[in-house]
Motif scaffolding. Structure first.
Motif, PDB file in Angstrom:
ATOM      1  N   GLY A  23     -26.542  31.779 -20.137  1.00  0.00           N
ATOM      2  CA  GLY A  23     -27.792  32.427 -19.779  1.00  0.00           C
ATOM      3  C   GLY A  23     -27.878  32.951 -18.367  1.00  0.00           C
ATOM      4  N   GLY A  24     -26.821  32.784 -17.559  1.00  0.00           N
ATOM      5  CA  GLY A  24     -26.884  33.159 -16.144  1.00  0.00           C
ATOM      6  C   GLY A  24     -26.919  34.657 -15.911  1.00  0.00           C
ATOM      7  N   PHE A  25     -27.390  35.043 -14.713  1.00  0.00           N
ATOM      8  CA  PHE A  25     -27.513  36.457 -14.357  1.00  0.00           C
ATOM      9  C   PHE A  25     -26.208  37.062 -13.840  1.00  0.00           C
ATOM     10  CE2 PHE A  25     -31.903  34.916 -13.990  1.00  0.00           C
ATOM     11  CZ  PHE A  25     -32.570  35.865 -14.735  1.00  0.00           C
ATOM     12  N   GLY A  26     -25.317  36.249 -13.301  1.00  0.00           N
ATOM     13  CA  GLY A  26     -24.058  36.777 -12.781  1.00  0.00           C
ATOM     14  C   GLY A  26     -24.246  37.723 -11.620  1.00  0.00           C
ATOM     15  N   THR A  27     -25.118  37.354 -10.679  1.00  0.00           N
ATOM     16  CA  THR A  27     -25.473  38.279  -9.594  1.00  0.00           C
ATOM     17  C   THR A  27     -24.271  38.677  -8.738  1.00  0.00           C
ATOM     18  OG1 THR A  27     -26.120  36.333  -8.299  1.00  0.00           O
ATOM     19  CG2 THR A  27     -27.865  37.516  -9.451  1.00  0.00           C
ATOM     20  N   ARG A  28     -23.328  37.766  -8.535  1.00  0.00           N
ATOM     21  CA  ARG A  28     -22.185  38.098  -7.670  1.00  0.00           C
ATOM     22  C   ARG A  28     -21.206  39.054  -8.344  1.00  0.00           C
ATOM     23  NH1 ARG A  28     -19.485  32.706  -6.333  1.00  0.00           N
ATOM     24  NH2 ARG A  28     -20.129  32.264  -8.475  1.00  0.00           N
ATOM     25  N   LEU A  29     -21.357  39.236  -9.647  1.00  0.00           N
ATOM     26  CA  LEU A  29     -20.489  40.177 -10.370  1.00  0.00           C
ATOM     27  C   LEU A  29     -21.140  41.544 -10.567  1.00  0.00           C
ATOM     28  CD1 LEU A  29     -18.718  38.020 -13.082  1.00  0.00           C
ATOM     29  CD2 LEU A  29     -17.600  39.492 -11.421  1.00  0.00           C
ATOM     30  N   ARG A  30     -22.321  41.735 -10.023  1.00  0.00           N
ATOM     31  CA  ARG A  30     -22.921  43.067 -10.126  1.00  0.00           C
ATOM     32  C   ARG A  30     -22.064  44.059  -9.354  1.00  0.00           C
ATOM     33  NH1 ARG A  30     -29.129  41.105  -8.860  1.00  0.00           N
ATOM     34  NH2 ARG A  30     -29.548  40.225 -10.911  1.00  0.00           N
ATOM     35  N   PRO A  31     -21.956  45.312  -9.835  1.00  0.00           N
ATOM     36  CA  PRO A  31     -22.730  45.945 -10.893  1.00  0.00           C
ATOM     37  C   PRO A  31     -22.176  45.753 -12.311  1.00  0.00           C
ATOM     38  CG  PRO A  31     -21.324  47.563  -9.843  1.00  0.00           C
ATOM     39  CD  PRO A  31     -21.110  46.283  -9.101  1.00  0.00           C
ATOM     40  N   LEU A  32     -21.047  45.039 -12.480  1.00  0.00           N
ATOM     41  CA  LEU A  32     -20.518  44.846 -13.834  1.00  0.00           C
ATOM     42  C   LEU A  32     -21.496  44.058 -14.695  1.00  0.00           C
ATOM     43  CD1 LEU A  32     -16.795  43.988 -13.004  1.00  0.00           C
ATOM     44  CD2 LEU A  32     -17.744  46.193 -13.689  1.00  0.00           C
ATOM     45  N   SER A  33     -22.162  43.063 -14.101  1.00  0.00           N
ATOM     46  CA  SER A  33     -23.111  42.246 -14.845  1.00  0.00           C
ATOM     47  C   SER A  33     -24.502  42.871 -14.907  1.00  0.00           C
ATOM     48  CB  SER A  33     -23.193  40.845 -14.228  1.00  0.00           C
ATOM     49  OG  SER A  33     -23.563  40.929 -12.865  1.00  0.00           O
ATOM     50  N   SER A  34     -24.665  44.068 -14.365  1.00  0.00           N
ATOM     51  CA  SER A  34     -25.944  44.776 -14.505  1.00  0.00           C
ATOM     52  C   SER A  34     -26.129  45.306 -15.922  1.00  0.00           C
ATOM     53  CB  SER A  34     -26.023  45.943 -13.513  1.00  0.00           C
ATOM     54  OG  SER A  34     -25.941  45.483 -12.185  1.00  0.00           O
ATOM     55  N   THR A  35     -25.017  45.514 -16.619  1.00  0.00           N
ATOM     56  CA  THR A  35     -25.072  46.100 -17.955  1.00  0.00           C
ATOM     57  C   THR A  35     -24.481  45.201 -19.038  1.00  0.00           C
ATOM     58  OG1 THR A  35     -23.041  47.264 -17.327  1.00  0.00           O
ATOM     59  CG2 THR A  35     -25.094  48.519 -17.235  1.00  0.00           C
ATOM     60  N   ARG A  36     -24.101  43.986 -18.678  1.00  0.00           N
ATOM     61  CA  ARG A  36     -23.584  43.026 -19.658  1.00  0.00           C
ATOM     62  C   ARG A  36     -23.828  41.621 -19.124  1.00  0.00           C
ATOM     63  NH1 ARG A  36     -19.593  45.802 -17.571  1.00  0.00           N
ATOM     64  NH2 ARG A  36     -19.062  46.921 -19.475  1.00  0.00           N
ATOM     65  N   PRO A  37     -24.108  40.664 -20.020  1.00  0.00           N
ATOM     66  CA  PRO A  37     -24.267  39.284 -19.556  1.00  0.00           C
ATOM     67  C   PRO A  37     -22.953  38.724 -19.045  1.00  0.00           C
ATOM     68  CG  PRO A  37     -24.344  39.398 -21.955  1.00  0.00           C
ATOM     69  CD  PRO A  37     -24.304  40.810 -21.474  1.00  0.00           C
ATOM     70  N   LYS A  38     -23.044  37.759 -18.160  1.00  0.00           N
ATOM     71  CA  LYS A  38     -21.864  37.220 -17.491  1.00  0.00           C
ATOM     72  C   LYS A  38     -20.779  36.738 -18.453  1.00  0.00           C
ATOM     73  CE  LYS A  38     -20.797  34.183 -13.574  1.00  0.00           C
ATOM     74  NZ  LYS A  38     -21.352  33.160 -12.663  1.00  0.00           N
ATOM     75  N   PRO A  39     -21.107  36.016 -19.544  1.00  0.00           N
ATOM     76  CA  PRO A  39     -20.045  35.572 -20.453  1.00  0.00           C
ATOM     77  C   PRO A  39     -19.349  36.711 -21.190  1.00  0.00           C
ATOM     78  CG  PRO A  39     -22.051  34.289 -20.776  1.00  0.00           C
ATOM     79  CD  PRO A  39     -22.414  35.460 -19.932  1.00  0.00           C
ATOM     80  N   MET A  40     -19.938  37.919 -21.132  1.00  0.00           N
ATOM     81  CA  MET A  40     -19.342  39.067 -21.805  1.00  0.00           C
ATOM     82  C   MET A  40     -18.448  39.891 -20.872  1.00  0.00           C
ATOM     83  SD  MET A  40     -20.246  38.929 -24.940  1.00  0.00           S
ATOM     84  CE  MET A  40     -19.875  40.589 -25.487  1.00  0.00           C
ATOM     85  N   ILE A  41     -18.263  39.426 -19.640  1.00  0.00           N
ATOM     86  CA  ILE A  41     -17.321  40.100 -18.738  1.00  0.00           C
ATOM     87  C   ILE A  41     -15.926  40.011 -19.363  1.00  0.00           C
ATOM     88  CG2 ILE A  41     -16.213  39.994 -16.474  1.00  0.00           C
ATOM     89  CD1 ILE A  41     -19.052  41.005 -16.297  1.00  0.00           C
ATOM     90  N   PRO A  42     -15.260  41.155 -19.564  1.00  0.00           N
ATOM     91  CA  PRO A  42     -13.977  41.120 -20.291  1.00  0.00           C
ATOM     92  C   PRO A  42     -12.785  40.825 -19.398  1.00  0.00           C
ATOM     93  CG  PRO A  42     -14.655  43.391 -19.896  1.00  0.00           C
ATOM     94  CD  PRO A  42     -15.729  42.519 -19.305  1.00  0.00           C
ATOM     95  N   VAL A  43     -11.823  40.116 -19.958  1.00  0.00           N
ATOM     96  CA  VAL A  43     -10.509  39.926 -19.337  1.00  0.00           C
ATOM     97  C   VAL A  43      -9.486  40.505 -20.301  1.00  0.00           C
ATOM     98  CG1 VAL A  43      -8.816  38.276 -18.480  1.00  0.00           C
ATOM     99  CG2 VAL A  43     -11.252  37.841 -18.139  1.00  0.00           C
ATOM    100  N   LEU A  44      -8.763  41.519 -19.851  1.00  0.00           N
ATOM    101  CA  LEU A  44      -7.834  42.270 -20.703  1.00  0.00           C
ATOM    102  C   LEU A  44      -8.533  42.775 -21.964  1.00  0.00           C
ATOM    103  CD1 LEU A  44      -4.462  40.310 -20.469  1.00  0.00           C
ATOM    104  CD2 LEU A  44      -5.252  42.245 -19.106  1.00  0.00           C
TER     105      LEU A  44
END
Length: 413
Positions: free
Chosen positions: A8-29
């Motif tokens: 449920g986190g916002f993933g603020t340190r990963l913005r702007p990638l987490s601006s359009t996807r939730p943090k657990p959906m950040i892709p690796v490969l």
């Protein structure tokens, strides 16, 4: 047994990638981290249900589960947090759905650790909480754990200024349901700061060290995402060769590749392109002639025009990079942004759908923020940036001094 993934986190340190996807959906490969976790849990027979604790952009997660994980053999239950509850509050919110002992995994943990080892360790001790721990180079960023000879946790401190050890909390726990009784409902509670130290003081927390051979990365920042890709590509290189070109990708013979490199499905590469180590080019990306990549991450469906250089930088989905563009020093470009021709961007963050037509960045100057106020801006750029860019920066600073947050986060508005 139930497994709870805190997603449920916002993933603020990963913005702007987490601006359009939730943090657990950040892709690796090209694969969301949540999918890696679900695939690991699928192998554990004792776990019959996965509970996803969601809040921020939960619709994106539900859509992914419905479309991409429809054949998943175990039950997936969604539990919505009514507001941001932090880690402890989110666990309290799943209290009605868990059994006596349950597995907890933070949704930003990228690892190949076998969770069965933690389950076994928890059954063998007398604690209410068993925490997976691992050694890192920068323990001040994490919760630091001290153990006795019997692996009982004797001291725990979240993000200490002077860590006494490099053994840290890995964000993976076995928890007894009794722990949830003392957490207030519908309140922000930090599990690491408010719950864990309390049970450490009572002698009810044990640890299990993640063995060597397993990798563990907290996907908290762009640098962490680079490291995750590096580890993942090294793993692929062990089995599939120094570089991987997936089915349907078009790579001419004159393209220079220095692995580890991964080129995903449907990619079209032009002539004379150079692709250096630890570059991932996501599916259906188009790269024109004589482009250059080094330690670059392109999430997918991007367009990179001819003679552009992308080094130590990340492109979100659907980004268009013009001709002769240079992106360097951990620049991060949000989804569907467009970078016009002949621009140089050093270490900035570009918001999603932004059109960058000129040097309009508040370029980060690695000095005290007061040094970039009007009248006290250095004559020469301390970073060695081209004079044309630095002149533009000084002009902007004269009209509208950048706030401390702009300087700290390097935003391109």
């Amino acid at each position: 047994m139930k497994a709870v993934i805190l997603a449920g986190g916002f993933g603020t340190r990963l913005r702007p990638l987490s601006s359009t996807r939730p943090k657990p959906m950040i892709p690796v490969l090209g694969k969301p981290n949540l999918q890696y976790l679900l695939e690991s849990l699928e192998k554990i027979q004792e776990i019959d249900e996965i509970i996803l604790s969601v809040h921020y952009m939960r619709g994106e997660i539900r859509e992914f589960i419905d479309e991409k994980m429809a054949d998943y053999p175990k039950t997936i239950r969604f539990v919505n947090d009514p507001m941001p509850l932090e880690t402890g509050g989110a666990l309290k919110n799943v209290e009605d759905y868990v059994d006596d002992d349950f597995l907890v995994i933070y949704g930003d943990v990228f690892t190949n650790f076998d969770f069965k080892e933690l389950i076994k360790a928890h059954k063998e001790n007398d604690g209410l909480i068993t925490v997976a721990v691992t050694k890192v180079y920068d323990p001040e960023k994490y919760g630091v754990v001290e153990l006795d000879d019997g692996n009982q946790v004797t001291h725990f401190e979240e993000k200490p200024h002077r860590p006494r050890t490099n053994l840290v909390d890995a964000g993976i726990y076995m928890v007894n349901k009794k722990v949830l009784e003392e957490i207030p409902k519908n309140k922000e509670v930090y599990f690491e700061r408010e719950v864990l130290p309390k049970y450490v003081a009572r002698g009810l927390v044990y640890a299990h060290k993640i063995p060597r051979g397993y990798y563990w990365i907290d996907l908290g920042t762009p640098d962490d995402l680079f490291y995750a890709h590096q580890v993942a590509m090294d793993e692929i290189a062990k089995e599939n060769g120094y570089f991987v070109i997936k089915e349907g990708a078009e790579v001419p013979e004159d393209v220079e590749i220095q692995g580890p490199v991964c080129i995903d499905e449907g990619v079209k590469i032009g002539h004379g392109v150079k692709i250096k180590a630890y570059t991932y080019i996501g599916p259906n990306t188009v790269v024109e002639d004589r482009a250059y990549f080094k330690r670059a991450i392109l999430i997918g469906n991007d367009i990179v025009r001819e003679r552009s250089e992308i080094k130590d930088s990340i492109l979100g989905e659907g980004v268009v990079v013009g001709k002769n563009v240079i992106l360097k020093e951990t620049a991060v470009v949000g989804d569907y942004a467009k970078i016009y021709d002949n621009l140089v961007i050093y270490g900035a963050k570009v918001l999603p759908w932004k059109k960058v037509e000129e040097y309009e960045a508040y370029i980060k100057i690695k000095l005290d923020p007061t040094k970039v106020r009007p009248g006290v801006t250095p004559d020469r750029c301390p970073l060695g940036l081209p004079e044309c860019i630095y002149t533009k920066f000084k002009a902007i600073a004269g009209e509208k001094p950048p706030c401390d947050e702009c300087i700290e986060n390097q935003w391109l508005f």
